[in-house]
Scaffold this active site. Structure first.
Site, PDB file in Angstrom:
ATOM      1  CB  CYS A 153     -32.353  29.671 -14.528  1.00 14.49           C
ATOM      2  SG  CYS A 153     -31.385  28.297 -14.392  1.00 14.49           S
ATOM      3  CB  SER A 154     -28.267  31.440 -16.898  1.00 17.78           C
ATOM      4  OG  SER A 154     -28.730  32.964 -16.709  1.00 17.78           O
ATOM      5  CG  ASP A 155     -25.207  28.140 -17.025  1.00 21.92           C
ATOM      6  OD1 ASP A 155     -25.176  28.133 -18.347  1.00 21.92           O
ATOM      7  OD2 ASP A 155     -24.733  28.748 -16.445  1.00 21.92           O
ATOM      8  N   GLY A 156     -29.491  26.337 -16.376  1.00 21.00           N
ATOM      9  CA  GLY A 156     -30.488  25.187 -15.863  1.00 21.00           C
ATOM     10  C   GLY A 156     -29.943  24.243 -14.902  1.00 21.00           C
ATOM     11  CD1 TRP A 157     -26.019  25.421 -12.887  1.00 17.91           C
ATOM     12  CD2 TRP A 157     -25.305  24.215 -14.419  1.00 17.91           C
ATOM     13  NE1 TRP A 157     -25.134  26.336 -13.361  1.00 17.91           N
ATOM     14  CE2 TRP A 157     -24.510  25.369 -14.283  1.00 17.91           C
ATOM     15  CE3 TRP A 157     -24.984  23.535 -15.521  1.00 17.91           C
ATOM     16  CZ2 TRP A 157     -23.320  25.765 -15.210  1.00 17.91           C
ATOM     17  CZ3 TRP A 157     -23.763  23.461 -16.169  1.00 17.91           C
ATOM     18  CH2 TRP A 157     -22.995  24.906 -15.902  1.00 17.91           C
ATOM     19  CB  ILE A 173     -25.377  31.831  -7.527  1.00 13.91           C
ATOM     20  CG1 ILE A 173     -24.608  32.445  -8.310  1.00 13.91           C
ATOM     21  CG2 ILE A 173     -26.327  30.606  -8.309  1.00 13.91           C
ATOM     22  CD1 ILE A 173     -23.307  31.180  -8.585  1.00 13.91           C
ATOM     23  CE  LYS A 232     -21.096  25.216 -12.367  1.00 13.14           C
ATOM     24  NZ  LYS A 232     -20.110  26.067 -12.718  1.00 13.14           N
ATOM     25  CG  ASN A 290     -28.160  35.950 -19.286  1.00 12.05           C
ATOM     26  OD1 ASN A 290     -26.936  35.407 -19.058  1.00 12.05           O
ATOM     27  ND2 ASN A 290     -28.600  36.033 -18.013  1.00 12.05           N
TER      28      ASN A 290
END
Lengths: 727, 616
Positions: B383-387, B323, B425, B297
């Site tokens: 994590c990466s975006d936290g969602w 994902i 999302k 990342n």
């Protein structure tokens, strides 16, 4: 830095059984007096040897922690007596052996340093500093002998190896000295009078009484030492019946066995009134050797020496399970039983199952068929008589198959355990249909390895009678009285025995007498026939009455399908079994009627209670199915109490309530347990009072996660990546 | 339409149903029309208020279990409904259009072979449907077009059904979650943690909720500075605080470290302030990703907290995959369970999907978080975006730590808070009303989370107030688009689209009929931390969800244990009543004392009796 995996949490402190005294301190201390350190010996139990300052490790050997004590070997068990004050009484205490005792026959394997397998006969003057004992009930013990006196250590090690692994005579089994020293009120707990026929035929393989079709003449009985002789197991209400037999080895040139077999089949077919299906189980089911091999691989998953190893194997758990084939063997046995059930129930044909010996898989399949078809066998008493009838009287070679004597020429194989596994599958799919609980099955499977019960010590009835007679301290008249496994009070007190009943079970609601008068088909599980005198052939053939009826109805003789080769139509069979199951499934489920297992992949499972109970890391504290069942038991107890109060008031309950009325005293024990002990998924075998509430955190997560191949580039991708991921 | 208030699956008299199905608009000739339709198949489904019939057609359903079935299909603006004409047992399908992921034509006008011409429908809920039509006269064109339009309304400028629904419920589900109330329940604010409205207009972070809890010591200016160093401005904020030891779970996105290994003093100080809030010696940062992914990342400007820059922090990677991996995993799982359960080597096939392995990693990550918190150490999860993974970890850890979230209402709050308000999302992951079935943003992250919850309820059957039915209902309506609850990606989008005023909440449905979502075995134990066992030995495939379309899997309305328990409860109540009656007649002091005591402790479970009579 990067791979600071969460392994630290896994090796949490386990406060129980920990001795913080270093070995050096122990050595300098005054040696504890050995005399006091005996377990409570059973009648007839003798200590062979012992060693003090033996360290028993707690399960996680990486911590190198443990507790010191005395290790003893008696003629019954290997026993470890802790130097520390005994831990609190367990609720589910076995009266014969405690949590630190291993009955000699229960020892499976012993390993020395570097996990080297110790075999009997090879032990010289050496002894390992660490000894690991794997038990047949899946417990694992690890002892360090390096703090004991050399002489003692050598003696105890050699003693244990000698008594646990080397060949011995049957007379050495503990049952004999135990029974000589107890006044056990002997009685067989099932009624033999049901079974008819004869003993003195010159072969021991058979029970004292057995039933054959009436067209089988007395000369036929003796022809092939009983081989090929169809023995009756159970009759369906339609009149067709299940038979089993030991197959006759077919000799090419000789036509005699063939004709004999045909004669027997005609007899089974009752002169062509019924069609007969024969099933040679050895064609379609695994051999006893296969069963042993598969089980040996399977059990290794549960004999855990240390936590790390356990978690390492976790990721590959499903495929390992698959590869060892044990669940598949279970499935095959159940499937075969369903096929037989289909023949009896749907096609109403007689079925004759056979195999060499006729007392291994024949027993598995015939007992499963009866469990599925006949609700009586799902009760405690019924199950007991099923085991007595099909296995004990049916001549299953318990002694050889469990190989208590460690004889090289005997074929060891966990066939009876396989049967219990199949029963467990049925039970977990259809819980309310069984009067006995999962715990009952687990305890029964443990009891095979407790060499006290006559039930599991002999190869057949004849073997048992002659030995017990020979061993009798008194004259020839009364044989030695030994308890059977069914006398549970030998092992457990009443409270513990309460856990054997299933709180979900309800007796079949009693029908109104008016309804009962109408004709209800009944299965025949026992025959009311003259009880003795083999000279009197059974005049009243068991299907005679019903056969007459049927003759009238049918008017036509059915064609018999003899000697159908099962392998030729096996794909067909499996699809027909599937249809049979589906047809059954669409009907409302009657727990007191026919019961079929679902054989799909997800439905055949691992018997968690039996196999995972000792593994600390997978205990679900405060959870597991027992959390639910204990609530059911609780309410059951309240309902029973209310019933008693109502009875005192002289209130009569309507009959349909009586149907729901539970059997006595299931609840008490569980409630008692709830008050002081936290239940866990290992209940009742392990109580969790002493355990830390630290969670088990899987170690080695990273190494084993294989996201390879196609998924590989996916794994590298960003979750909501730039345009490159939006192909 | 003034239709009575009804719920899905409820059976109304045939007549009323057919009125509506055959005559959506015209009321006056309904009688003759219904007489005609009575000759057709009787229907046992009622339309929802606001639901309108669009088309119906004679069709052949190619059932994978019982072969081709002749019947009629009805398409409304909400669902696809199929009823067999003469099959025994009758076959019905009732599929919300939202559950449809993909519609394709199968075979051409010239295709040979029986039933080779028709429609192939891929659903998001683990099943596929095939329909065959007659080849003559382009008979499938209209139904394909209509299905395509109504299944993917957003791609065709139509409204999602949630905006058309006229359903009314006693309870208003939108009032279930009130952020201030929830924070107050947790004991916030404290002298170390304050509530800020800095994001009131979604200016600090457009995917966060408006109300945030941050360290007392951090000023609004600090927050703005930190937000520049966190991916999409998702700064570390408090999710949960332990009442006794004041340890906190904070969530955020990855720091924008980049290839050059950038540092940000404000971000470093901010994490230090979080650590100091309860005197934790070392702040543990759980990075949900595998370490290689975290490193990778950096190339796109992200990264992780290096321990040379974050002095008093330790970083732990939890190895949970992204994902895309999860999407492929569930796809493989579908392959082995639908339509038929893989027969040979079932367990090896199951393992090769890695689905349960991912479940295990998510659960064991959450266990580690919960364990740290119980030990009094604050943690930061990202994590990466936290969602996605972050939401899984924080919400599961909170479920383990806080028994409130194990109640029916509490669980709704947990979902509203950690998933919905913090910008999981949903719209992108599920693709509501969107025709682009191959969208790489789609992923069953939320399904995976619900599976984790199910695993916990399996392991602790008495610890949760809600039952499996609730979890299934949630997943059904995750796709259905009947309720507004799971629509859109974040709060700001929901505000713009007026979700709260124009749609109904799923919790309205659930809470208006809460008894059917209750677990009769529930035994509240408020202070207990639940640690599930994250071992493959105990994880099992959620057969009743993933394989529920297979008729061979016996779908029991009620587990036999539950059934027995209910019977016994009813019996006990009956006996108690009888005993009371008897005591009224012969008032012996001794026995009345006895029954009083048992009557009083019986009070709470008695309420559950109702369930027995609730239709399923």
């Amino acid at each position: 830095m990067l791979s600071s995996l969460g392994s630290a949490g896994g090796k949490s402190a386990k406060p129980s059984f920990v001795s913080y005294v270093t070995p050096e301190e122990i050595k300098s201390e005054k040696e504890p007096s050995r005399k006091e350190k005996h377990p409570d010996l059973l009648p007839g139990e003798v200590v062979f040897c012992s060693a003090s300052t033996v360290l028993k490790y707690t399960q996680d050997d990486l911590s190198q922690r443990g507790v010191f004590g005395v290790l003893l070997c008696t003629n019954f068990r290997v026993s470890f007596v802790s130097d520390e004050a005994p831990t609190e009484e367990m609720l589910f205490k076995n009266k014969l052996y405690g949590e630190n005792d291993i009955p000699l026959s229960c020892v499976d394997n012993i390993y020395g340093d570097k996990r080297k397998l110790i075999t009997g006969g090879l032990v010289k003057n050496k002894y390992p500093s660490k000894m690991i004992i794997h038990c047949k009930d899946l417990r694992v013990f690890q002892f360090s002998l390096s703090f004991s006196k050399e002489e003692d250590a050598k003696k105890i090690f050699q003693g244990i190896v000698h008594h646990c692994l080397e060949p011995k005579s049957l007379r050495c089994l503990f049952a004999f000295s135990y029974c000589e020293n107890t006044s056990y009120p002997g009685s067989y707990s099932y009624c033999r009078e049901h079974l008819v026929s004869s003993r003195s035929l010159g072969f021991l393989l058979f029970p004292v009484y057995f039933i054959v079709p009436k067209n089988v003449s007395d000369e036929d009985l003796t022809k092939y030492q009983g081989k090929g002789l169809p023995m009756w197991c159970w009759s369906h209400h339609s009149g067709c019946a299940l038979f089993k037999t030991a197959s006759i080895p077919l000799v090419q040139e000789d036509n005699v066995p063939q004709t004999y077999m045909e004669k027997m089949l005609t007899a089974v077919a009752h002169n062509h009134l019924y069609s007969v299906k024969t099933e040679d189980l050895s064609d379609t089911l695994p051999t006893v050797q296969d069963i042993l091999l598969s089980y040996n691989r399977f059990k290794q998953f549960f004999l855990i020496d240390n936590t790390t190893e356990f978690w390492m194997s976790d990721m590959k758990w499903f495929s390992s399970l698959d590869n060892c084939g044990w669940l598949d063997i279970i499935r095959q046995c159940l499937q075969k039983a369903v096929e037989v059930v289909e023949s009896l129930e749907k096609e109403n044909t007689n079925v004759l199952i056979m195999e060499e010996g006729g007392s291994d898989l024949c027993c598995v399949v015939s007992s499963l068929v009866q469990l599925m078809l006949d609700p009586y066998y799902r009760t405690l008493l019924g199950f007991q008589s099923l085991v007595q009838k099909e296995w004990v009287a049916g001549g299953h070679a318990f002694l050889d198959r469990s190989n208590h004597l460690h004889l090289k020429d005997k074929v060891e194989s966990p066939v009876f355990l396989l049967f219990l596994e199949c029963v467990w599958q049925l039970q977990q799919q259809h819980g309310p249909a069984f009067q006995f609980s999962e715990t009952y099955l687990t305890v029964l499977s443990d009891s095979i390895h407790v060499p006290v019960f006559t039930t599991f010590l002999f190869n057949n009835d004849g073997h048992r009678d002659s030995l017990l007679r020979a061993e009798s301290p008194h004259t020839q008249r009364s044989p030695l009285n030994c308890p059977t496994v069914w006398d549970w009070s030998v092992q457990f007190d009443c409270k513990a025995q309460d856990l054997f009943t299933n709180p979900l079970y309800t007796e079949k609601p009693k029908q109104d007498t008016s309804v009962r008068k109408s004709y209800r088909p009944r299965h025949l599980r026992q025959l009311s026939l003259p009880s003795s005198a083999f000279k009197t052939p059974p005049k009243k053939g068991f299907f005679k009455d019903e056969a007459d009826n049927l003759k009238k109805i049918l008017g036509v003789k059915r064609l018999s399908r003899w000697m159908l080769s099962p392998s030729s139509d096996s794909p067909q069979t499996s699809s027909s079994v599937r249809e049979f199951y589906e047809a059954w499934q669409t009907k409302p489920l009657d727990y007191h009627g026919l019961l079929l297992p679902c054989l799909d992949g997800p439905s055949i499972r691992v018997w968690m209670q039996r196999y995972l109970r000792w593994i600390h890391d997978v205990q679900i504290l405060g959870g597991g199915p027992v959390a639910m069942l204990s609530k059911v038991s609780e309410i059951l107890g309240e309902v029973q109490e209310l019933q008693r109060q109502l009875d005192r008031h002289g209130c009569t309950l309507t009959s349909n309530h009586k149907g729901a009325r539970p059997r006595a005293k299931t609840a008490a024990a569980v409630i008692a347990a709830r008050s002081s002990v936290r239940l866990s998924s290992s209940f009742p075998f392990v109580t969790s009072r002493n355990w830390s509430f630290k969670p088990a955190i899987p170690t080695s997560l990273l190494q084993s996660l294989m996201v390879t191949g196609m998924a590989g580039n996916l794994a590298d991708r960003e979750d909501d990546g730039g345009p490159e991921s939006l192909v | 339409m003034t239709a009575p208030h009804v719920t899905l699956g409820e059976v109304l008299p045939e007549r009323a149903v057919q009125n509506r199905l055959t005559n959506p608009g015209t009321e006056n000739c309904s009688l003759c029309a219904s007489r005609e339709s009575l000759k057709m198949e009787p229907l046992a489904v009622t339309l929802l208020p606001g639901e309108e019939r669009v088309i119906d057609k004679d069709i052949m359903y190619i059932c994978p279990f019982s072969g081709p079935v002749k019947g009629k299909v009805f398409i409304t603006n909400y669902r696809l409904y199929f009823k067999s004409a003469d099959a025994d047992p009758s076959v019905t399908l009732n599929v919300p259009l939202g559950a449809i992921g993909r519609v394709e034509k199968m075979g051409g006008a010239s295709s040979r072979g029986e039933n080779s011409y028709g429609l192939d429908i891929t659903c998001k809920d683990m099943r596929n449907l095939r329909f065959a039509l007659k080849q003559e006269g382009h008979s499938r064109r209209d139904i394909f077009d209509i299905l395509f339009r109504y299944a993917f309304p957003l791609s065709h400028g139509l409204l999602l059904f949630a905006y058309l629904s006229q359903e009314k419920y006693e309870e208003n589900g939108w009032s279930v979650y009130k952020p201030m109330e929830e924070f107050r329940r947790q004991g916030l604010p404290t002298d170390k943690w304050r509530i800020t409205f800095i994001n009131d207009n979604y200016e600090l972070c457009d995917t966060y909720p408006t109300i945030l809890v941050v360290p007392f010591k951090a000023t609004e200016e600090d927050l703005r500075k930190v937000s520049t160093f966190r991916s999409r401005g998702r700064i570390p904020v408090l999710s949960w605080i332990h009442r006794e030891n004041q340890a906190v779970i904070c969530r955020c996105s990855q720091p924008l470290v980049g290839m050059s290994g950038k540092r940000n003093k404000d971000d470093e100080r901010y994490l230090e302030v979080i650590r100091e809030a309860n005197g934790t010696a070392k702040l543990t940062i759980y990075d949900a990703r595998p370490s290689v992914n975290a490193v990778a990342n950096k190339a796109t400007g992200g990264g992780y907290e290096g321990d040379d820059t974050y002095q008093n922090a330790e970083l732990v990677f939890l190895d949970i995959h992204n994902i895309h991996v999860m999407r492929e995993s569930l796809k493989k799982l579908k392959d082995i369970v639908y339509p038929n359960v893989e027969e040979s080597h079932w367990l090896s096939s199951l393992e090769s999907t890695h689905w349960l392995e991912h479940i295990k990693l998510v659960l064991s990550g959450a266990i580690q978080v919960a364990d740290k918190i119980s030990g009094g150490n604050s943690v930061v999860v990202h994590c990466s975006d936290g969602w996605d993974r972050t939401a899984q970890l924080t919400s599961l850890a909170m479920l383990m730590l806080d028994s409130h979230y194990r109640t029916l209402r509490g669980f709704q709050v947990l979902l509203e808070k950690e998933w919905i308000s913090f910008g999981h999302k949903f719209a992108s992951r599920i693709g509501h009303g969107d025709k682009n079935h191959a969208d790489q943003d789609r992923s069953p992250i939320f399904v995976q989370f619900i599976d984790c919850v199910w695993q916990m309820t399996k392991q602790f059957p008495t610890a949760f107030e809600f039952n499996e039915r609730l979890l299934m209902t949630i997943l059904d309506h995750l796709f259905s688009c009947r309720f507004g609850t799971f629509l859109y990606n974040c709060e700001s989008a929901r505000d713009t689209n007026e979700v709260r005023s124009k749609t109904v909440s799923l919790w309205s449905l659930v809470n208006s009929d809460s008894t059917s979502y209750l677990n009769p075995f529930y035994t509240p134990e408020s202070s207990r931390v639940l640690y599930p066992v994250a071992s493959m030995r105990h994880l099992e495939l959620w057969v009743t969800y993933y394989i529920r379309w297979n008729p061979r899997i016996r779908q029991q309305q009620q587990s036999p244990v539950e059934q027995r328990y209910m019977e016994l409860l009813a019996l006990r109540d009956e006996y108690l009543k009888k005993l009371e009656e008897l005591q009224l007649t012969d008032s012996s002091p001794n026995s009345s004392h006895l029954s009083n005591s048992s009557a009083s402790n019986a009070a709470s479970p008695t309420q559950h009796i109702n369930h027995l009579h609730t239709p399923f």
